[in-house]
Scaffold this motif. Structure first.
Motif, PDB file in Angstrom:
ATOM      1  N   ASP A 205      -6.659 -37.910   8.989  1.00 44.41           N
ATOM      2  CA  ASP A 205      -6.036 -38.265  10.131  1.00 44.41           C
ATOM      3  C   ASP A 205      -4.894 -37.695   9.665  1.00 44.41           C
ATOM      4  O   ASP A 205      -3.817 -36.839  10.840  1.00 44.41           O
ATOM      5  N   TYR A 206      -4.274 -38.249   8.596  1.00 43.20           N
ATOM      6  CA  TYR A 206      -3.492 -37.793   7.951  1.00 43.20           C
ATOM      7  C   TYR A 206      -2.374 -36.666   8.212  1.00 43.20           C
ATOM      8  O   TYR A 206      -1.422 -36.176   8.683  1.00 43.20           O
ATOM      9  N   ALA A 207      -3.082 -35.466   7.176  1.00 46.69           N
ATOM     10  CA  ALA A 207      -3.109 -34.132   7.689  1.00 46.69           C
ATOM     11  C   ALA A 207      -3.297 -33.121   8.722  1.00 46.69           C
ATOM     12  O   ALA A 207      -1.980 -32.726   8.391  1.00 46.69           O
ATOM     13  N   LYS A 208      -4.059 -33.895   9.026  1.00 48.33           N
ATOM     14  CA  LYS A 208      -4.042 -33.402  10.535  1.00 48.33           C
ATOM     15  C   LYS A 208      -2.700 -33.434  10.746  1.00 48.33           C
ATOM     16  O   LYS A 208      -1.982 -32.545  12.041  1.00 48.33           O
ATOM     17  N   LYS A 209      -2.031 -34.790  11.452  1.00 52.35           N
ATOM     18  CA  LYS A 209      -1.426 -35.313  11.613  1.00 52.35           C
ATOM     19  C   LYS A 209      -0.039 -34.556  11.813  1.00 52.35           C
ATOM     20  O   LYS A 209       1.066 -33.586  11.533  1.00 52.35           O
ATOM     21  N   ALA A 212       0.344 -30.529  12.485  1.00 52.88           N
ATOM     22  CA  ALA A 212       0.305 -30.617  13.289  1.00 52.88           C
ATOM     23  C   ALA A 212       1.826 -30.415  13.575  1.00 52.88           C
ATOM     24  O   ALA A 212       2.326 -29.821  14.945  1.00 52.88           O
ATOM     25  N   GLU A 213       2.404 -31.318  13.617  1.00 54.15           N
ATOM     26  CA  GLU A 213       3.838 -31.359  13.732  1.00 54.15           C
ATOM     27  C   GLU A 213       4.575 -30.379  13.095  1.00 54.15           C
ATOM     28  O   GLU A 213       5.520 -29.988  13.391  1.00 54.15           O
ATOM     29  N   LYS A 214       4.212 -30.122  12.164  1.00 55.04           N
ATOM     30  CA  LYS A 214       4.748 -28.663  11.195  1.00 55.04           C
ATOM     31  C   LYS A 214       4.997 -27.413  12.307  1.00 55.04           C
ATOM     32  O   LYS A 214       5.481 -26.496  12.265  1.00 55.04           O
ATOM     33  N   ALA A 215       3.985 -27.440  12.501  1.00 58.19           N
ATOM     34  CA  ALA A 215       2.853 -26.467  13.818  1.00 58.19           C
ATOM     35  C   ALA A 215       3.876 -26.447  15.711  1.00 58.19           C
ATOM     36  O   ALA A 215       4.828 -25.670  15.623  1.00 58.19           O
TER      37      ALA A 215
END
Length: 220
Positions: A205-209, A212-215
């Motif tokens: 979940d943290y990796a996805k977050k 997403a923030e970088k994108a």
């Protein structure tokens, strides 16, 4: 006559080698004393005698760890498998095994020498120098990954990371120090799993977050 000449040449060779080794030892001692002085100076003790004792303790430990490491290369440990996963031992694993055989008195002398003149908080500051602040860095990572991390979880994982730090100071390279921390990070993650958390899910979940923030930043 030829045998006598050979003996003389061997004697000269050993003498030159002895001089070279002695020079290398002095140079290494200077480097370790310099590092020890830098670390102890950050404590701002304002006590010359105490500082000198601590510099001696730390520089002796640094030199002993370095000399043990240099005289016990990974090749002294036979190639084999890791009994935990069956995979071949890497060169790093073999070096850690070789370095872990250093006499326990080396660690005991460091810790007793530090505690003779320092508070536990100051001792922690010195150990942080050895490990370039990995305790605080790792704790920051856990606090980012674990949602609403409780005070109890924080205290338990902090305790494990402090054990990792003290264990790691007897190793020479940052790769080895990081590998020692991984042992205790695994224990921390097992602790979380055993107490109602799902480490793998939290990490994903943290990796996805983060992704997403970088994108989102790229789109700005």
């Amino acid at each position: 006559m030829k045998t006598k000449k050979i003996k003389v040449l061997l004697l000269i060779g050993f003498m030159l080698l002895g001089t070279y080794v002695q020079a290398q030892t002095v140079q290494a001692a200077d480097e370790e004393i310099k590092k020890a002085k830098e670390w102890i100076s950050t404590l701002e003790l304002k006590d010359g005698e105490k500082e000198n004792r601590l510099v001696q303790v730390v520089s002796t430990h640094l030199a002993t760890v370095k000399n043990w490491h240099n005289s016990h290369p990974f090749s002294t440990v036979p190639a084999g498998i890791n009994p935990l996963d069956g995979k071949p031992l890497s060169d790093l694993h073999r070096q850690i095994i070789a370095d872990s055989a250093i006499p326990s008195t080396v660690h005991q002398d460091l810790m007793s020498g530090l505690r003779k003149d320092l508070t536990e908080e100051q001792v922690a500051m010195v150990l942080d120098k050895y490990t370039i602040g990995k305790v605080a860095f790792t704790m920051k990572g856990y606090q980012a990954i674990v949602p609403e991390m409780t005070a109890k979880e924080t205290a338990e994982i902090q305790k494990l990371m402090e054990k990792a730090r003290e264990h790691a100071v007897d190793y020479k390279s940052m790769k080895q120090i990081s590998a020692i921390f991984e042992i205790y990070k695994t224990q921390a993650e097992q602790y979380l799993n055993n107490n109602g958390r799902n480490w793998r899910q939290m990490y994903n979940d943290y990796a996805k977050k983060v992704k997403a923030e970088k994108a989102a930043k790229k789109q700005e």
